[in-house]
Scaffold this motif. Structure first.
Motif, PDB file in Angstrom:
ATOM      1  N   ARG A  43       2.006   0.205 -10.144  1.00  0.00           N
ATOM      2  CA  ARG A  43       2.526   0.955  -8.772  1.00  0.00           C
ATOM      3  C   ARG A  43       3.907   0.196  -8.439  1.00  0.00           C
ATOM      4  O   ARG A  43       4.746   0.962  -8.319  1.00  0.00           O
ATOM      5  N   ASP A  51       1.264  -0.077   0.430  1.00  0.00           N
ATOM      6  CA  ASP A  51       0.769   1.173   1.307  1.00  0.00           C
ATOM      7  C   ASP A  51       1.129   2.805   0.741  1.00  0.00           C
ATOM      8  O   ASP A  51       0.052   3.220   1.041  1.00  0.00           O
ATOM      9  N   GLU A  52       2.103   3.193   0.287  1.00  0.00           N
ATOM     10  CA  GLU A  52       2.291   4.415  -0.564  1.00  0.00           C
ATOM     11  C   GLU A  52       1.317   4.492  -1.558  1.00  0.00           C
ATOM     12  O   GLU A  52       0.982   5.298  -1.754  1.00  0.00           O
ATOM     13  N   ALA A  54      -1.319   2.907  -2.134  1.00  0.00           N
ATOM     14  CA  ALA A  54      -2.604   3.399  -1.629  1.00  0.00           C
ATOM     15  C   ALA A  54      -3.136   4.544  -0.989  1.00  0.00           C
ATOM     16  O   ALA A  54      -4.396   5.166  -1.713  1.00  0.00           O
ATOM     17  N   LEU A  55      -2.635   5.084  -0.230  1.00  0.00           N
ATOM     18  CA  LEU A  55      -1.799   6.466  -0.119  1.00  0.00           C
ATOM     19  C   LEU A  55      -2.331   7.508  -1.151  1.00  0.00           C
ATOM     20  O   LEU A  55      -3.002   8.254  -1.405  1.00  0.00           O
ATOM     21  N   ALA A  56      -1.241   7.239  -2.039  1.00  0.00           N
ATOM     22  CA  ALA A  56      -1.266   8.124  -3.539  1.00  0.00           C
ATOM     23  C   ALA A  56      -3.031   7.989  -3.846  1.00  0.00           C
ATOM     24  O   ALA A  56      -3.239   9.095  -4.302  1.00  0.00           O
ATOM     25  N   GLY A  58      -5.651   7.160  -2.584  1.00  0.00           N
ATOM     26  CA  GLY A  58      -6.880   7.899  -2.229  1.00  0.00           C
ATOM     27  C   GLY A  58      -7.569   6.695  -1.186  1.00  0.00           C
ATOM     28  O   GLY A  58      -8.893   6.563  -1.082  1.00  0.00           O
ATOM     29  N   SER A  60      -7.971   2.110   0.725  1.00  0.00           N
ATOM     30  CA  SER A  60      -6.715   1.367   2.065  1.00  0.00           C
ATOM     31  C   SER A  60      -6.024   0.246   0.661  1.00  0.00           C
ATOM     32  O   SER A  60      -6.153  -0.401   0.481  1.00  0.00           O
ATOM     33  N   VAL A  61      -5.033  -0.026   1.597  1.00  0.00           N
ATOM     34  CA  VAL A  61      -4.260  -1.006   1.184  1.00  0.00           C
ATOM     35  C   VAL A  61      -4.627  -2.412   0.536  1.00  0.00           C
ATOM     36  O   VAL A  61      -4.289  -2.696  -0.008  1.00  0.00           O
ATOM     37  N   LEU A  96       2.592  11.504  -2.948  1.00  0.00           N
ATOM     38  CA  LEU A  96       2.368  11.121  -1.980  1.00  0.00           C
ATOM     39  C   LEU A  96       3.183  12.395  -1.099  1.00  0.00           C
ATOM     40  O   LEU A  96       3.420  12.814   0.221  1.00  0.00           O
TER      41      LEU A  96
END
Length: 98
Positions: A43, A51-52, A54-56, A58, A60-61, A96
């Motif tokens: 990361r 948070d980014e 986690a989004l990338a 797929g 949760s944080v 993202l």
């Protein structure tokens, strides 16, 4: 600035993973010798906040925080995606943008 084709980058990264797996299967290296860096390191290399990332990925944080604290282990597919991001740190940002 030159923009690289995301599909080309993805295929190149997959090729690197396959080559690494083939070398391991040939007995030249053990799994621990090509161990993937920790999720937090991946990361940080990719320059993403939790948070980014986690989004990338797929997820949760809280999943990312759990991986980074070594309370849980990422799934096989999450590990493979992290390997791709590790071999191409810009891939996380590209994910993202989608």
């Amino acid at each position: 600035m030159e923009t690289k084709d995301p599909m080309f980058e993805l295929l190149s990264s997959l090729e690197q993973i396959v080559l690494t797996r083939d070398v391991m299967q040939a007995g030249a290296m053990t799994e621990s010798e090509v161990a993937m860096p920790e999720p937090k390191r991946i990361r940080e290399i990719s320059g993403m906040q939790i948070d980014e990332f986690a989004l990338a990925m797929g997820v949760s944080v809280s999943s990312v925080k759990s991986w980074e604290a070594q309370r849980t282990k990422p799934s096989g597919s999450a590990q493979k995606l992290m390997q791709l991001i590790h071999s191409n740190p810009y891939l996380g940002r590209q994910l993202l943008e989608r």
